[in-house]
Design an enzyme around this catalytic site. Sequence first.
Site, PDB file in Angstrom:
ATOM      1  N   LYS A  64       0.694  -1.275   0.031  1.00 52.50           N
ATOM      2  CA  LYS A  64       0.066  -0.122  -0.085  1.00 52.50           C
ATOM      3  C   LYS A  64       0.935   1.412   0.221  1.00 52.50           C
ATOM      4  CE  LYS A  64      -3.702   1.971   2.860  1.00 52.50           C
ATOM      5  NZ  LYS A  64      -4.359   1.878   4.170  1.00 52.50           N
TER       6      LYS A  64
ATOM      7  N   SER B 229      -9.385   1.791   3.309  1.00 52.03           N
ATOM      8  CA  SER B 229      -8.472   2.542   2.441  1.00 52.03           C
ATOM      9  C   SER B 229      -7.361   1.632   1.539  1.00 52.03           C
ATOM     10  CB  SER B 229      -7.773   3.616   3.072  1.00 52.03           C
ATOM     11  OG  SER B 229      -6.719   3.152   4.111  1.00 52.03           O
TER      12      SER B 229
ATOM     13  N   SER C   8      -9.338  -0.643   7.568  1.00 51.02           N
ATOM     14  CA  SER C   8      -8.779  -0.630   6.113  1.00 51.02           C
ATOM     15  C   SER C   8      -8.208  -1.713   5.444  1.00 51.02           C
ATOM     16  CB  SER C   8      -7.753   0.509   5.810  1.00 51.02           C
ATOM     17  OG  SER C   8      -8.438   1.630   5.923  1.00 51.02           O
TER      18      SER C   8
END
Length: 470
Positions: free
Chosen positions: A75, A150, A174
């Site tokens: 990420k 996210s 997330s």
Amino acid sequence: MQYSDYPSFRNQLISGQSDLAETVEHFLERIESLKHLNVFLDVYADEARQRAQQVSAKLRNGTAGKLAGMVIGLKDIIAYKDHGIQCGSRILDGFISQFSATAVQRLLDEDAIIIGRQNCDEFGMGSSNEKSAFGPTLNYLNEKKVPGGSSGASAVAVSAGLCHASIGSDTGGSVRQPSAFCGTVGLKPTYGRISRWGLAAYASSFDCIGPITRSVTDAALLLEVMAGKDEYDSTAASLPVEAYASFAEAPRASRIGYFKDALDSPGLDPEVRDATLARLEELKKQGHQVTALNFPELKYLLPVYYTLTMAEASSNLARYDGIRYGYRTADARNLDDLYRKSRGEGFGKEVKRRIMLGTFILSADYYDAYYTRAQRVRTVIMKKTAKFLEEVDFLVSPTTPTPAFDLGKKTQNAMESYLADVFTVHANVAGLPAVSVPNGKNREGLPFGFQVLGRAFGEKDLLNFAKSIE
Ligand code: GLN
């Protein structure tokens, strides 16, 4: 290409049934052919190819590490030395990491291959991956739907077969919420189990690094490698790291609790409720004891979570001033103007909203009314939850109240988007480990997640149980 979990893939590599260079090539081609999903912001193609050669040689001569040849995406919020990191934001335009996150270094030390960096909501603030400066990521299972957030792109990468696993971050869900929306496994460890060194800070007392994988086995393996004390993060726990991935003991009959109000809530999608109730019935049949619990504080979880994370975010994001990192405005008349314009132009709308609310929450006149009060409620929730976990071994719930929603549906209304986190934030508010495992699909073929929350540093039992219901 079939991939079930890393141990079987490793056996294939050793027996010659699979070839690592070909595997990397396959992923690179697939990333290219599914580019429109907007998953990777950067692909490290040549490096991945080179590492495949090196790791193959190690596998041949018997010196390969625990994760040899596992292809991983990161990420865009986790530092990898000499590679870009932007946290899905314009404010970090052109910024290059000067060191690797401890978790990343540990993956590399065990011969994992890092293939690229993945889109996400700006600074981890979002539940749909639509709050990225690089545009939304599409859900591979249905391109009209969001992948969650996210760490949305990190979950899509795994579900679309663009890498074996992803490393995301979980401040309020997330890792687990996008896993529920994409049919993957997502693990948020106990706060402090994995060092936060090199994880860009959103809300420091909530943030956790966590794996997104195809199997519970892989999540356990990645945790085993990334966890442990770290001299660079004083909040990283020094408790010994257990062999999470050796699922030796057969799971015993467990005591399982669920919150009645949560399942009765009108906001819960009926198909999600049915799938959860069916799962509870199955658990009973398997000999587990299932108990309904009363948790009147449930309604305070979201307000506490958002009050405290916004406060922490407003402080953490003060460092992006247009001077020290990334983006700087082109026309500033003086220093004040430079700060204001750089931040005004560099941050997106949601991040600005949270910085402003967080600044308000921390302001002298309102500090006690909001910040202090939310801290108190957090303590009550922590204590209550710990008490529940004396009565039961695990707390279970749907991971999310609905399956993946339509792109664009919640972008206008921030409150609606915050409500998507109602089940996941509990683990972060209490600092406890939780895992989301796939739990069937709805009529449209969209997956549901089933969340299991366990005791502090109880990842071994938690993963063992998760594997038994996978
Ligand atoms: N959706 C939640 C938020 O916007 C959780 C995000 C996260 O875990 N990083 O804060």
